[in-house]
Design a protein around this motif. Structure first.
Motif, PDB file in Angstrom:
ATOM      1  N   ASN A   1       0.821  -1.206   0.000  1.00  0.00           N
ATOM      2  CA  ASN A   1       0.000   0.000   0.000  1.00  0.00           C
ATOM      3  C   ASN A   1       0.856   1.258   0.000  1.00  0.00           C
ATOM      4  O   ASN A   1       0.505   2.280  -0.620  1.00  0.00           O
ATOM      5  CB  ASN A   1      -0.941   0.008   1.196  1.00  0.00           C
ATOM      6  N   GLU A   2       1.992   1.169   0.723  1.00  0.00           N
ATOM      7  CA  GLU A   2       2.892   2.320   0.738  1.00  0.00           C
ATOM      8  C   GLU A   2       3.458   2.595  -0.644  1.00  0.00           C
ATOM      9  O   GLU A   2       3.527   3.755  -1.104  1.00  0.00           O
ATOM     10  CB  GLU A   2       4.029   2.066   1.731  1.00  0.00           C
ATOM     11  N   GLU A   3       3.850   1.532  -1.339  1.00  0.00           N
ATOM     12  CA  GLU A   3       4.388   1.702  -2.689  1.00  0.00           C
ATOM     13  C   GLU A   3       3.320   2.279  -3.635  1.00  0.00           C
ATOM     14  O   GLU A   3       3.603   3.145  -4.482  1.00  0.00           O
ATOM     15  CB  GLU A   3       4.896   0.368  -3.219  1.00  0.00           C
ATOM     16  N   LYS A   4       2.104   1.783  -3.482  1.00  0.00           N
ATOM     17  CA  LYS A   4       1.007   2.286  -4.327  1.00  0.00           C
ATOM     18  C   LYS A   4       0.773   3.770  -4.080  1.00  0.00           C
ATOM     19  O   LYS A   4       0.586   4.569  -5.021  1.00  0.00           O
ATOM     20  CB  LYS A   4      -0.253   1.479  -4.031  1.00  0.00           C
TER      21      LYS A   4
ATOM     22  N   VAL B   1       1.603   9.611  -5.673  1.00  0.00           N
ATOM     23  CA  VAL B   1       2.197  10.926  -5.435  1.00  0.00           C
ATOM     24  C   VAL B   1       3.133  11.303  -6.568  1.00  0.00           C
ATOM     25  O   VAL B   1       3.127  12.444  -7.083  1.00  0.00           O
ATOM     26  CB  VAL B   1       2.942  10.939  -4.074  1.00  0.00           C
ATOM     27  N   ASN B   2       3.943  10.351  -7.003  1.00  0.00           N
ATOM     28  CA  ASN B   2       4.876  10.620  -8.095  1.00  0.00           C
ATOM     29  C   ASN B   2       4.146  10.937  -9.411  1.00  0.00           C
ATOM     30  O   ASN B   2       4.630  11.715 -10.250  1.00  0.00           O
ATOM     31  CB  ASN B   2       5.811   9.425  -8.291  1.00  0.00           C
TER      32      ASN B   2
ATOM     33  N   LEU C   1       1.929  16.717 -12.796  1.00  0.00           N
ATOM     34  CA  LEU C   1       0.673  17.249 -13.296  1.00  0.00           C
ATOM     35  C   LEU C   1       0.291  18.532 -12.564  1.00  0.00           C
ATOM     36  O   LEU C   1      -0.228  19.490 -13.179  1.00  0.00           O
ATOM     37  CB  LEU C   1      -0.437  16.206 -13.158  1.00  0.00           C
ATOM     38  N   VAL C   2       0.521  18.561 -11.304  1.00  0.00           N
ATOM     39  CA  VAL C   2       0.237  19.772 -10.537  1.00  0.00           C
ATOM     40  C   VAL C   2       1.181  20.892 -10.953  1.00  0.00           C
ATOM     41  O   VAL C   2       0.793  22.078 -11.069  1.00  0.00           O
ATOM     42  CB  VAL C   2       0.333  19.491  -9.027  1.00  0.00           C
TER      43      VAL C   2
ATOM     44  N   LEU D   1      -3.047  16.302  -5.185  1.00  0.00           N
ATOM     45  CA  LEU D   1      -1.696  15.930  -4.742  1.00  0.00           C
ATOM     46  C   LEU D   1      -1.622  15.874  -3.220  1.00  0.00           C
ATOM     47  O   LEU D   1      -0.990  14.973  -2.640  1.00  0.00           O
ATOM     48  CB  LEU D   1      -0.681  16.922  -5.287  1.00  0.00           C
ATOM     49  N   LYS D   2      -2.267  16.826  -2.581  1.00  0.00           N
ATOM     50  CA  LYS D   2      -2.265  16.809  -1.112  1.00  0.00           C
ATOM     51  C   LYS D   2      -2.969  15.558  -0.591  1.00  0.00           C
ATOM     52  O   LYS D   2      -2.543  14.940   0.395  1.00  0.00           O
ATOM     53  CB  LYS D   2      -2.960  18.058  -0.573  1.00  0.00           C
ATOM     54  N   THR D   3      -4.054  15.190  -1.256  1.00  0.00           N
ATOM     55  CA  THR D   3      -4.761  13.976  -0.841  1.00  0.00           C
ATOM     56  C   THR D   3      -3.878  12.746  -1.034  1.00  0.00           C
ATOM     57  O   THR D   3      -3.832  11.840  -0.191  1.00  0.00           O
ATOM     58  CB  THR D   3      -6.049  13.816  -1.637  1.00  0.00           C
ATOM     59  N   ALA D   4      -3.172  12.695  -2.116  1.00  0.00           N
ATOM     60  CA  ALA D   4      -2.266  11.565  -2.382  1.00  0.00           C
ATOM     61  C   ALA D   4      -1.128  11.524  -1.368  1.00  0.00           C
ATOM     62  O   ALA D   4      -0.722  10.444  -0.912  1.00  0.00           O
ATOM     63  CB  ALA D   4      -1.721  11.682  -3.801  1.00  0.00           C
TER      64      ALA D   4
END
Length: 394
Positions: free
Chosen positions: A124-127, A132-133, A138-139, A149-152
């Motif tokens: 889950n951490e990798e996902k 985020v990456n 895009l942002v 992005l903040k949510t991610a």
């Protein structure tokens, strides 16, 4: 008739005088016989010693209980059934040696579950990191809003926290699994083992699996009365109690069979307070025990030596006790004996060292005290203290 009465009265005074004379003779004979009998019993011949002052070492003895330097209760840290007992009661074990094995299957499964949870958390951490990456460029190009992005990032941080939590669960499961093998924390001797293979044990058990005693050195605990403690402080050099303890000579240990332990010990510490219930203060002496002869729970007597440049020496056979006091029979100039109380300052072997009661050169009866009373006259048979010391040395 009148004449006969007068004749009888004439003979009565003569008969009376004859009777009195006979009684006097008999009494004189009895008295003479008694004097002759008494004169035929000479005074008892008893051995007599002169009290001598000699340089000597006396000992004060105190009852002691022995404990190993380290006494560890071995208790389980996890619940389960005993699969194996690797040692027997009384065995000597080294630090780190296995003692007991608790069934580990439950804890192995817990470790497996925790490890699986850790793997899922890492996925889950990798996902979350990938998300985020993906959103970051895009942002930066204003393709998507920064809210996404903040949510991610928040999801990524939560995933990292889940990984840390899963790692803690794995560590805890691994620790519990390790607790299933119980090893010796120190080297020493195993005590009683009340449990058998298959017994259910756990952290809530009131009884320990066993007691492990490190007896490479043993502690001997003993108590001094208030009077003895005051004498110790007055007679021992040093400004403080700690200084006095350091200057005490090595002490001996008398075992239960009255044999003297081969190694000498030293007094290390004194308790800070008196026990008000018994009016005594506790001391601790330490004895080396490389041979393992001494064990926790043994009893004995600690002997503290005291050096005397000149001490009055009296054999114990020359004394008797009456109402908790020690007495001797002294011999006067007319060879009459008299009992005297003495104050014993210490003893060594079969001798008492006297603080008060007699003076050097004073004569005392050595043996046969049970036949004596105050005022009795004896025929002294002088003995040499030197010859007695050769027969019964200090």
């Amino acid at each position: 008739m009148t004449q006969l009465f007068q004749q009888n009265n004439m003979y009565k005074p003569a008969g009376f005088l004859y009777t009195m004379l006979l009684l006097a003779v008999l009494s004189g004979c009895a008295s003479s016989s008694a004097k002759t009998e008494n004169a035929g019993m000479p005074p008892a011949e008893l051995p007599v010693l002169k009290v001598a002052a000699v340089p000597a070492t006396t000992y004060r003895e105190y009852n002691a209980t022995l404990e190993g330097k380290v006494n560890v209760e071995i208790r389980p840290q996890v619940d389960g059934y005993l699969d194996k007992i690797y040692v027997d009661e009384g065995a000597y074990v080294k630090a780190g040696q296995p003692l007991f094995r608790i069934n580990e299957r439950t804890y192995q499964e817990q470790l497996s579950n925790a490890s699986a949870s850790l793997q899922a958390a890492k996925a889950n951490e990798e996902k979350a990191e990938v998300e985020v990456n993906r959103l970051t460029p895009l942002v930066q190009n204003n393709v998507v809003s920064d809210v996404q992005l903040k949510t991610a990032n928040a999801a990524y941080q939560a995933a990292k926290a889940n990984v840390a939590q899963a790692q803690a669960m794995v560590s805890n499961a691994r620790i519990n699994l390790g607790y299933t093998l119980i090893t010796a924390p120190v080297s020493g001797y195993i005590g009683r083992i009340p449990f058998k293979t298959g017994s259910l044990v756990g952290r809530g058990e009131t009884q320990a699996l066993t007691m492990l005693s490190d007896v490479n050195e043993v502690y001997a605990y003993f108590s001094m009365s208030e009077i003895d403690f005051l004498q110790f402080k007055n007679k021992t050099e040093g400004k403080t109690v700690q200084d006095k303890v350091k200057k005490l000579p090595p002490v001996e240990l008398v075992l239960a069979d009255n044999s003297v332990y081969q190694e000498k010990g030293r007094i290390e510490t004194i308790e800070g307070q008196f026990d008000k219930n018994i009016g005594a203060i506790s001391f601790r002496a330490v004895f080396p025990n490389a041979s393992g002869l001494l064990r926790s729970g043994n009893t004995g007597r600690v002997k503290i030596p005291e050096q005397f440049a000149s001490a009055l020496l009296i054999p114990q056979e020359a004394t008797f006790e009456l109402q908790d006091k020690v007495f001797v029979f002294t011999v006067g100039d007319s060879n009459k004996v008299a009992s005297k109380p003495i104050t014993v300052s210490g003893k060594n072997g079969s001798y008492y060292f006297v603080e008060k009661g007699v003076q050097p050169g004073e004569r005392i009866v050595y043996t046969g005290l049970d036949r004596l009373r105050d005022g009795a006259v004896i025929a002294p048979q002088m003995m040499s203290m030197d010859s007695l010391l050769k027969l019964k040395p200090l």
